[in-house]
Design a protein around this motif. Structure first.
Motif, PDB file in Angstrom:
ATOM      1  N   VAL A  85      34.066 -48.962  -2.203  1.00  0.00           N
ATOM      2  CA  VAL A  85      35.097 -49.993  -2.294  1.00  0.00           C
ATOM      3  C   VAL A  85      35.266 -50.783  -1.004  1.00  0.00           C
ATOM      4  O   VAL A  85      35.440 -52.001  -1.051  1.00  0.00           O
ATOM      5  CB  VAL A  85      36.470 -49.421  -2.743  1.00  0.00           C
ATOM      6  N   VAL A  86      35.261 -50.121   0.151  1.00  0.00           N
ATOM      7  CA  VAL A  86      35.448 -50.836   1.417  1.00  0.00           C
ATOM      8  C   VAL A  86      34.629 -50.178   2.509  1.00  0.00           C
ATOM      9  O   VAL A  86      34.209 -49.033   2.403  1.00  0.00           O
ATOM     10  CB  VAL A  86      36.933 -50.885   1.869  1.00  0.00           C
ATOM     11  N   ARG A  87      34.445 -50.938   3.560  1.00  0.00           N
ATOM     12  CA  ARG A  87      33.891 -50.376   4.788  1.00  0.00           C
ATOM     13  C   ARG A  87      34.961 -50.535   5.858  1.00  0.00           C
ATOM     14  O   ARG A  87      35.619 -51.571   5.941  1.00  0.00           O
ATOM     15  CB  ARG A  87      32.578 -51.051   5.180  1.00  0.00           C
ATOM     16  N   ILE A  88      35.133 -49.497   6.634  1.00  0.00           N
ATOM     17  CA  ILE A  88      36.122 -49.529   7.695  1.00  0.00           C
ATOM     18  C   ILE A  88      35.377 -49.708   9.010  1.00  0.00           C
ATOM     19  O   ILE A  88      34.621 -48.834   9.432  1.00  0.00           O
ATOM     20  CB  ILE A  88      36.995 -48.259   7.702  1.00  0.00           C
ATOM     21  N   ILE A  89      35.586 -50.854   9.626  1.00  0.00           N
ATOM     22  CA  ILE A  89      34.946 -51.179  10.897  1.00  0.00           C
ATOM     23  C   ILE A  89      35.948 -50.961  12.028  1.00  0.00           C
ATOM     24  O   ILE A  89      37.130 -50.699  11.786  1.00  0.00           O
ATOM     25  CB  ILE A  89      34.408 -52.633  10.904  1.00  0.00           C
ATOM     26  N   GLU A  90      35.482 -51.120  13.241  1.00  0.00           N
ATOM     27  CA  GLU A  90      36.353 -50.942  14.411  1.00  0.00           C
ATOM     28  C   GLU A  90      37.603 -51.817  14.322  1.00  0.00           C
ATOM     29  O   GLU A  90      38.693 -51.391  14.685  1.00  0.00           O
ATOM     30  CB  GLU A  90      35.542 -51.230  15.689  1.00  0.00           C
ATOM     31  N   GLY A  91      37.488 -53.023  13.822  1.00  0.00           N
ATOM     32  CA  GLY A  91      38.627 -53.935  13.731  1.00  0.00           C
ATOM     33  C   GLY A  91      39.703 -53.487  12.765  1.00  0.00           C
ATOM     34  O   GLY A  91      40.823 -53.997  12.797  1.00  0.00           O
ATOM     35  N   CYS A  92      39.388 -52.532  11.903  1.00  0.00           N
ATOM     36  CA  CYS A  92      40.360 -52.039  10.919  1.00  0.00           C
ATOM     37  C   CYS A  92      41.261 -50.940  11.472  1.00  0.00           C
ATOM     38  O   CYS A  92      42.210 -50.543  10.807  1.00  0.00           O
ATOM     39  CB  CYS A  92      39.640 -51.485   9.694  1.00  0.00           C
ATOM     40  N   ASN A  93      40.959 -50.441  12.662  1.00  0.00           N
ATOM     41  CA  ASN A  93      41.707 -49.282  13.158  1.00  0.00           C
ATOM     42  C   ASN A  93      43.050 -49.637  13.794  1.00  0.00           C
ATOM     43  O   ASN A  93      43.777 -48.761  14.229  1.00  0.00           O
ATOM     44  CB  ASN A  93      40.857 -48.440  14.112  1.00  0.00           C
ATOM     45  N   ALA A  94      43.377 -50.906  13.877  1.00  0.00           N
ATOM     46  CA  ALA A  94      44.674 -51.414  14.350  1.00  0.00           C
ATOM     47  C   ALA A  94      44.882 -51.298  15.862  1.00  0.00           C
ATOM     48  O   ALA A  94      45.970 -51.601  16.342  1.00  0.00           O
ATOM     49  CB  ALA A  94      45.844 -50.769  13.612  1.00  0.00           C
ATOM     50  N   VAL A  95      43.878 -50.915  16.620  1.00  0.00           N
ATOM     51  CA  VAL A  95      44.059 -50.800  18.063  1.00  0.00           C
ATOM     52  C   VAL A  95      44.346 -52.162  18.680  1.00  0.00           C
ATOM     53  O   VAL A  95      45.239 -52.296  19.528  1.00  0.00           O
ATOM     54  CB  VAL A  95      42.853 -50.110  18.741  1.00  0.00           C
ATOM     55  N   SER A  96      43.633 -53.188  18.260  1.00  0.00           N
ATOM     56  CA  SER A  96      43.886 -54.521  18.824  1.00  0.00           C
ATOM     57  C   SER A  96      45.292 -55.013  18.468  1.00  0.00           C
ATOM     58  O   SER A  96      45.935 -55.691  19.273  1.00  0.00           O
ATOM     59  CB  SER A  96      42.826 -55.521  18.360  1.00  0.00           C
ATOM     60  N   VAL A  97      45.775 -54.657  17.299  1.00  0.00           N
ATOM     61  CA  VAL A  97      47.148 -55.010  16.908  1.00  0.00           C
ATOM     62  C   VAL A  97      48.142 -54.253  17.783  1.00  0.00           C
ATOM     63  O   VAL A  97      49.150 -54.819  18.229  1.00  0.00           O
ATOM     64  CB  VAL A  97      47.387 -54.709  15.413  1.00  0.00           C
ATOM     65  N   LEU A  98      47.855 -52.996  18.061  1.00  0.00           N
ATOM     66  CA  LEU A  98      48.736 -52.198  18.925  1.00  0.00           C
ATOM     67  C   LEU A  98      48.765 -52.748  20.348  1.00  0.00           C
ATOM     68  O   LEU A  98      49.825 -52.776  20.979  1.00  0.00           O
ATOM     69  CB  LEU A  98      48.289 -50.733  18.933  1.00  0.00           C
ATOM     70  N   ILE A  99      47.620 -53.196  20.836  1.00  0.00           N
ATOM     71  CA  ILE A  99      47.575 -53.798  22.175  1.00  0.00           C
ATOM     72  C   ILE A  99      48.449 -55.044  22.220  1.00  0.00           C
ATOM     73  O   ILE A  99      49.226 -55.242  23.160  1.00  0.00           O
ATOM     74  CB  ILE A  99      46.120 -54.113  22.579  1.00  0.00           C
ATOM     75  N   SER A 123      54.406 -48.169  17.587  1.00  0.00           N
ATOM     76  CA  SER A 123      52.967 -47.921  17.471  1.00  0.00           C
ATOM     77  C   SER A 123      52.668 -46.927  16.353  1.00  0.00           C
ATOM     78  O   SER A 123      51.726 -47.112  15.582  1.00  0.00           O
ATOM     79  CB  SER A 123      52.408 -47.411  18.797  1.00  0.00           C
ATOM     80  N   VAL A 124      53.468 -45.864  16.265  1.00  0.00           N
ATOM     81  CA  VAL A 124      53.281 -44.885  15.190  1.00  0.00           C
ATOM     82  C   VAL A 124      53.516 -45.549  13.836  1.00  0.00           C
ATOM     83  O   VAL A 124      52.743 -45.344  12.885  1.00  0.00           O
ATOM     84  CB  VAL A 124      54.205 -43.660  15.394  1.00  0.00           C
ATOM     85  N   ASN A 130      49.174 -49.130   8.731  1.00  0.00           N
ATOM     86  CA  ASN A 130      47.766 -49.513   8.639  1.00  0.00           C
ATOM     87  C   ASN A 130      46.996 -48.582   7.704  1.00  0.00           C
ATOM     88  O   ASN A 130      46.175 -49.043   6.904  1.00  0.00           O
ATOM     89  CB  ASN A 130      47.117 -49.538  10.019  1.00  0.00           C
ATOM     90  N   ILE A 131      47.249 -47.275   7.780  1.00  0.00           N
ATOM     91  CA  ILE A 131      46.603 -46.318   6.873  1.00  0.00           C
ATOM     92  C   ILE A 131      47.000 -46.627   5.429  1.00  0.00           C
ATOM     93  O   ILE A 131      46.147 -46.668   4.532  1.00  0.00           O
ATOM     94  CB  ILE A 131      46.986 -44.862   7.235  1.00  0.00           C
ATOM     95  N   LEU A 158      48.797 -60.080   6.211  1.00  0.00           N
ATOM     96  CA  LEU A 158      50.227 -60.403   6.250  1.00  0.00           C
ATOM     97  C   LEU A 158      51.074 -59.148   6.395  1.00  0.00           C
ATOM     98  O   LEU A 158      52.109 -59.167   7.059  1.00  0.00           O
ATOM     99  CB  LEU A 158      50.635 -61.165   4.995  1.00  0.00           C
ATOM    100  N   VAL A 159      50.641 -58.073   5.782  1.00  0.00           N
ATOM    101  CA  VAL A 159      51.397 -56.816   5.862  1.00  0.00           C
ATOM    102  C   VAL A 159      51.455 -56.327   7.305  1.00  0.00           C
ATOM    103  O   VAL A 159      52.536 -56.075   7.839  1.00  0.00           O
ATOM    104  CB  VAL A 159      50.765 -55.736   4.944  1.00  0.00           C
ATOM    105  N   ILE A 160      50.308 -56.215   7.951  1.00  0.00           N
ATOM    106  CA  ILE A 160      50.282 -55.626   9.292  1.00  0.00           C
ATOM    107  C   ILE A 160      50.899 -56.574  10.324  1.00  0.00           C
ATOM    108  O   ILE A 160      51.689 -56.166  11.159  1.00  0.00           O
ATOM    109  CB  ILE A 160      48.851 -55.171   9.686  1.00  0.00           C
ATOM    110  N   TYR A 161      50.559 -57.863  10.249  1.00  0.00           N
ATOM    111  CA  TYR A 161      51.126 -58.807  11.212  1.00  0.00           C
ATOM    112  C   TYR A 161      52.591 -59.109  10.897  1.00  0.00           C
ATOM    113  O   TYR A 161      53.368 -59.379  11.815  1.00  0.00           O
ATOM    114  CB  TYR A 161      50.288 -60.084  11.281  1.00  0.00           C
ATOM    115  N   GLY A 162      52.961 -59.039   9.652  1.00  0.00           N
ATOM    116  CA  GLY A 162      54.373 -59.187   9.290  1.00  0.00           C
ATOM    117  C   GLY A 162      55.206 -58.066   9.876  1.00  0.00           C
ATOM    118  O   GLY A 162      56.303 -58.291  10.410  1.00  0.00           O
ATOM    119  N   LEU A 163      54.684 -56.845   9.803  1.00  0.00           N
ATOM    120  CA  LEU A 163      55.380 -55.706  10.404  1.00  0.00           C
ATOM    121  C   LEU A 163      55.523 -55.892  11.910  1.00  0.00           C
ATOM    122  O   LEU A 163      56.600 -55.665  12.470  1.00  0.00           O
ATOM    123  CB  LEU A 163      54.633 -54.406  10.108  1.00  0.00           C
ATOM    124  N   VAL A 164      54.454 -56.314  12.570  1.00  0.00           N
ATOM    125  CA  VAL A 164      54.505 -56.533  14.015  1.00  0.00           C
ATOM    126  C   VAL A 164      55.555 -57.591  14.342  1.00  0.00           C
ATOM    127  O   VAL A 164      56.354 -57.421  15.270  1.00  0.00           O
ATOM    128  CB  VAL A 164      53.116 -56.923  14.570  1.00  0.00           C
TER     129      VAL A 164
END
Length: 180
Positions: A85-99, A123-124, A130-131, A158-164
């Motif tokens: 169904v999906v591939r999870i790449i480095e960009g999906c781990n939310a680290v850049s969003v946390l930074i 961050s938590v 994100n999960i 929108l979900v992740i950036y909306g939360l931020v």
């Protein structure tokens, strides 16, 4: 010129703090990522953990999911009901969003204890959401593959950036020095 600098001093300090934290954190994260050989399709540890936890949550919610490393690119392939169904790449781990989140909180400073607590709790929360976001995206793509581009490109960012954005808003209006 001097009057202009004095007039914009708070804004300039905000920018300096933001970019200092953002650049430092990005350099440290890039240093971490450099440990993994992209040419050998090595997936970084954080992305592996996100993949594992996503699959665990998918199995908790509904069923039969697993993840395996991709053999042609540095990512994890997630399968749901034996269908990729999906591939999870480095960009999906939310680290850049946390930074980005942490940089903004430090730039709009507040009391040290409040700043540290809000950064940790925020961050938590971002990590957990994100999960949940990847889980919902994976299951949605399984059932509605025609909407993959819309879901991946619009709804779930929108979900992740909306939360931020909501967390930033709460920080500024409730906890930062600017709240008064």
């Amino acid at each position: 010129m001097k009057e202009t600098l004095i007039a914009y001093k708070p804004f300039l300090f905000f920018l300096a703090r933001f970019f200092a934290v953002y650049i430092l954190a990005t350099i440290l994260y890039q240093y971490y990522l450099a440990q993994y050989d992209v040419a050998k399709n090595e997936v970084d540890g954080i992305t592996k953990i996100v993949s594992t936890q996503t699959v665990q949550f998918m199995n908790f919610v509904d069923g039969n999911a697993y993840a395996i490393p991709n053999t042609t690119e540095p990512c994890m392939n997630v399968f749901y009901n034996n269908k990729w169904v999906v591939r999870i790449i480095e960009g999906c781990n939310a680290v850049s969003v946390l930074i980005l989140f942490i940089s903004f909180i430090v730039a709009f400073r507040g009391k040290i204890i409040n700043t540290f607590a809000f950064m940790c709790l925020g961050s938590v929360l971002i990590y957990i959401v994100n999960i949940i976001r990847i889980t919902c995206l994976s299951i949605s793509i399984y059932y509605y593959p025609a909407y993959q581009d819309f879901l991946h490109g619009i709804v779930f960012p929108l979900v992740i950036y909306g939360l931020v954005f909501v967390l930033w808003f709460v920080w500024i209006h409730k906890f930062s020095y600017y709240a008064k």
